[in-house]
Scaffold this motif. Structure first.
Motif, short mmCIF file in Angstrom:
data_model
loop_
_atom_site.label_atom_id
_atom_site.label_comp_id
_atom_site.label_asym_id
_atom_site.label_seq_id
_atom_site.Cartn_x
_atom_site.Cartn_y
_atom_site.Cartn_z
N ARG A 7 0.83 -1.21 0.00
CA ARG A 7 0.00 0.00 0.00
C ARG A 7 0.87 1.26 0.00
O ARG A 7 0.60 2.21 -0.74
N LEU A 45 2.55 1.63 -3.44
CA LEU A 45 1.61 2.11 -4.45
C LEU A 45 1.39 3.61 -4.30
O LEU A 45 1.32 4.35 -5.30
N GLY A 46 1.29 4.08 -3.06
CA GLY A 46 1.14 5.51 -2.84
C GLY A 46 2.35 6.27 -3.33
O GLY A 46 2.22 7.33 -3.98
N TYR A 47 3.54 5.73 -3.05
CA TYR A 47 4.75 6.42 -3.51
C TYR A 47 4.87 6.36 -5.03
O TYR A 47 5.29 7.33 -5.68
N ALA A 48 4.48 5.22 -5.63
CA ALA A 48 4.55 5.10 -7.08
C ALA A 48 3.68 6.15 -7.76
O ALA A 48 4.07 6.74 -8.78
N ALA A 49 2.51 6.39 -7.18
CA ALA A 49 1.63 7.42 -7.74
C ALA A 49 2.29 8.80 -7.63
O ALA A 49 2.25 9.60 -8.59
N ALA A 50 2.90 9.09 -6.47
CA ALA A 50 3.58 10.38 -6.31
C ALA A 50 4.79 10.47 -7.25
O ALA A 50 5.08 11.55 -7.81
N TRP A 51 5.50 9.36 -7.44
CA TRP A 51 6.66 9.32 -8.33
C TRP A 51 6.27 9.65 -9.76
O TRP A 51 6.90 10.48 -10.43
N LEU A 52 5.19 9.02 -10.23
CA LEU A 52 4.71 9.29 -11.59
C LEU A 52 4.23 10.72 -11.72
O LEU A 52 4.51 11.40 -12.72
N LEU A 53 3.49 11.20 -10.73
CA LEU A 53 3.00 12.57 -10.76
C LEU A 53 4.17 13.56 -10.79
O LEU A 53 4.13 14.58 -11.51
#
Length: 645
Positions: A39, A42-50
């Motif tokens: 979890r 996934l949160g960090y991956a979203a921030a990374w992509l953003l």
């Protein structure tokens, strides 16, 4: 594998023998921890992509720097050509993580992270950010995460191999788990030595001062181990254990000392930290320290104080409003022992770990042992069924989520991220956890002690040493690094509770030989150790085999609760070294606290109007009044034995 055997006639109690192997690991990362890590990733991956979008879309330098600052703390500064600023941002971010761990402000690391990103945007300039720098910043976090995972896999594999070797040895070891005593006479009641009483006086002098005063306590902070609450906890536990193992037929100033410590916990200066931690850790304005979620560092530790007190004395703190946490003259939170136990059970039942945070986010294995012990004592005293409801899940959590394959208990996990670190798997953590687990999960406690004894502790003749490490040299009561004093205190506690008197005596002898002693008005303490270390030293000194387990799980025998007993004696004129009743007679051993003194002892729970024979007192007989009370005068000039029968 467990095997029941018949009661041992020489002890009058059942003993269950068990072989307890280390469990087979459920993957490289335990299941609940793995879910929390996924979890978080996934949160960090979203921030990374953003954060990469501005660079991928060809936005201006300020937006690219801002995005890369989201990708990595200080990433925007690094990408825009400010490596020293980027390093400073990274250091400040690491420090914010340390503060988050120390005092639970969950908002601090994200704020530092975002602040560095904003600074990078403001200082980006007009030149485009080279794509190679974007690629470097973008790759750093994934590379670090993959490297950390690989390191963990290598270490995990080594721990699995160690665990298999240990299981081959554990297969031939049987641990003895004691059942309840049949009679009061089956529980040993020792006599305190003059040195025992001098150590106890250190705790009593702290506890018997006015409720508003905290002279002699360590005053550093109210967030970590040096906080007032932990000193009050240890003080109460040690005095209660002295009462249980040496003077179960005496309340008097021992009960008053425990009651004072419990009552001091209700003052805002002691529990008010929670209002701040709940605000910046849970983003909640609620100040109630019991009705809120989490906070086992108050509910569990305070509840155990009450459970021990009520077992030995009275139920005043179980009555409505018996534990009222006062914030101001107009704001207070009325609770009782039952509310503390209900809060612990509710939090455990609602957590996928079963263990729950001591403070916002941080789940400590040792803190949850205090919560379990609160439930154990509350179930016995009040007939609730909290422990049967959660003990299976709790045992599974200690055996999977909070245990390394090599048998070391994991001391802490970050609730949001699932992470832990080796510092909190040191022998000192293992020792304290083993001690406090023995009442509720005795097999795990005894296995933990065996692993420590076989692999971590060094016995050289009659002296004992812990492995050399910073965690074993830390005194958590004042955060000083030096000798392994606190660790040796933990050895006396755990070894004595498990029944390994050889190691307990060696640890105690090492302390007594090495540590300088400070004396004040007949009270002794280790001069170079913290108050917390000294107070837990009292607990270890007065412990015995299964002492805490007997006190919490089985309680005081009926004869101790109903037979003649010493209700009052003048402190410090009269030091009670031993007081025990078999339900009919009262046996006392007294020592003077200063010089010779003539004094009166207050007795109660006598049969109304009955005349009792006394030996060792000034009069040969004493007659109880209509309430079963009597006064007995004695001349106390040295060690004095008194019998009332």
């Amino acid at each position: 594998m467990t095997t029941e055997i018949a009661p041992q006639p020489d002890q009058g109690r059942t003993v269950r023998h068990a072989t307890v192997l280390l469990p087979q690991p459920r993957g490289v990362v335990p299941p609940v921890t793995a879910r929390r890590m996924r979890r978080a990733l996934l949160g960090y991956a979203a921030a990374w992509l953003l954060g990469l979008l501005p660079a991928l879309l060809g936005a201006g330098p300020a937006f690219v720097a801002l995005g890369l600052g989201v990708v990595l703390p200080g990433g925007g500064l690094l990408a825009t050509g400010h490596p020293l600023w980027a390093l400073a941002a990274a250091v400040v971010f690491v420090l914010s993580l340390a503060v988050w761990w120390f005092a639970a402000p969950v908002v601090l690391p994200p704020l530092v992270w975002l602040a560095a990103a904003v600074v990078s945007a403001c200082t980006a300039g007009a030149q485009p950010v080279p794509m190679w720098r974007v690629a470097v910043v973008a790759a750093m976090a994934p590379v670090l995460l993959v490297a950390a995972h690989l390191v963990h896999r290598v270490r995990h594999a080594a721990q699995v191999r160690t665990g298999r070797a240990l299981n081959a040895r554990l297969a031939g070891v049987q641990f003895a788990v004691t059942g309840p005593p049949a009679l009061a006479t089956d529980l040993p009641v020792a006599e305190s030595s003059p040195e025992d009483l001098a150590r106890l006086r250190y705790a009593l002098d702290l506890a018997l001062q006015p409720l508003e005063e905290f002279d002699g306590f360590t005053h550093l902070d109210q967030y970590r181990e040096a906080a007032l609450r932990y000193q009050l906890n240890a003080l109460s536990y040690g005095v209660a254990m002295s009462q249980f193992t040496r003077t179960p037929a005496f309340t008097g100033y021992l009960a008053e000392a425990q009651a004072n410590a419990i009552t001091k916990m209700l003052q805002r200066r002691v529990w008010g930290y929670w209002a701040r931690e709940n605000a910046w850790g849970n983003l909640s304005p609620r100040r109630d320290p019991v009705a809120n979620r989490e906070n086992i560092m108050l509910t569990g530790f305070h509840g155990l104080m009450v459970g021990m007190f009520e077992t030995l004395n009275d139920d005043r703190f179980s009555r409505t409003g018996g534990l009222t946490y006062r914030w101001s003259d107009t704001e207070a939170y009325a609770h009782d022992f039952g509310a503390l136990a209900a809060s612990i059970h509710r939090n455990m039942a609602g957590s996928d770990y079963t263990l729950f945070p001591c403070e916002p986010n941080w789940v400590y294995s040792i803190c949850n042992t205090y919560g379990l012990n609160t439930l154990v004592s509350h179930d016995r005293l009040h007939g609730t069924g909290y422990v049967p409801d959660i003990i299976g899940r709790l045992r599974d959590a200690y055996e999977t989520e909070f245990l390394r394959p090599d048998g070391r208990i994991i001391g802490i996990r970050a609730g949001h991220l699932g992470l832990s670190w080796n510092f909190w798997a040191s022998p000192s953590i293992q020792l304290n956890t083993a001690y406090w687990l023995h009442a509720g999960l005795p097999e795990i406690a005894q296995r933990t002690w065996w692993l420590l004894r076989e692999n971590q502790l060094t016995l050289d003749g009659a002296r004992l040493a812990l492995p050399f490490s910073s965690s074993n040299r830390l005194d958590p009561g004042d955060y000083t690094l030096g000798r392994d004093t606190f660790g040796l205190v933990a050895v006396t506690m755990a070894a004595r509770e498990i029944g390994d008197e050889e190691y307990a005596a060696a640890a105690q002898a090492t302390l007594d030989e090495r540590e300088p002693v400070a004396s004040a008005d007949g009270a002794h303490r280790y001069a170079e150790a913290s108050g917390l270390a000294n107070l837990y030293g009292v607990l270890g000194r007065f412990g015995r085999s299964s002492g805490m387990r007997d006190l919490l799980t089985h309680g005081a025998p009926e004869a101790w609760r109903t037979g003649p007993h010493l209700a009052g004696a003048a402190y410090p004129d009269v030091l009670v070294a031993r007081a025990v009743t078999d339900g009919r007679a009262l046996d006392l051993t007294l020592l003077p606290g200063g010089g010779p003194v003539r004094t009166a002892l207050a007795l109660d729970r006598l049969t109304p109007h009955r005349t009792y024979t006394t030996s060792g007192a000034l009069a040969d007989t004493v007659t109880a009044d209509a309430d079963g009370h009597a006064l007995v005068e004695v001349d106390l000039g040295g060690r004095l034995e008194i019998r009332v029968h």
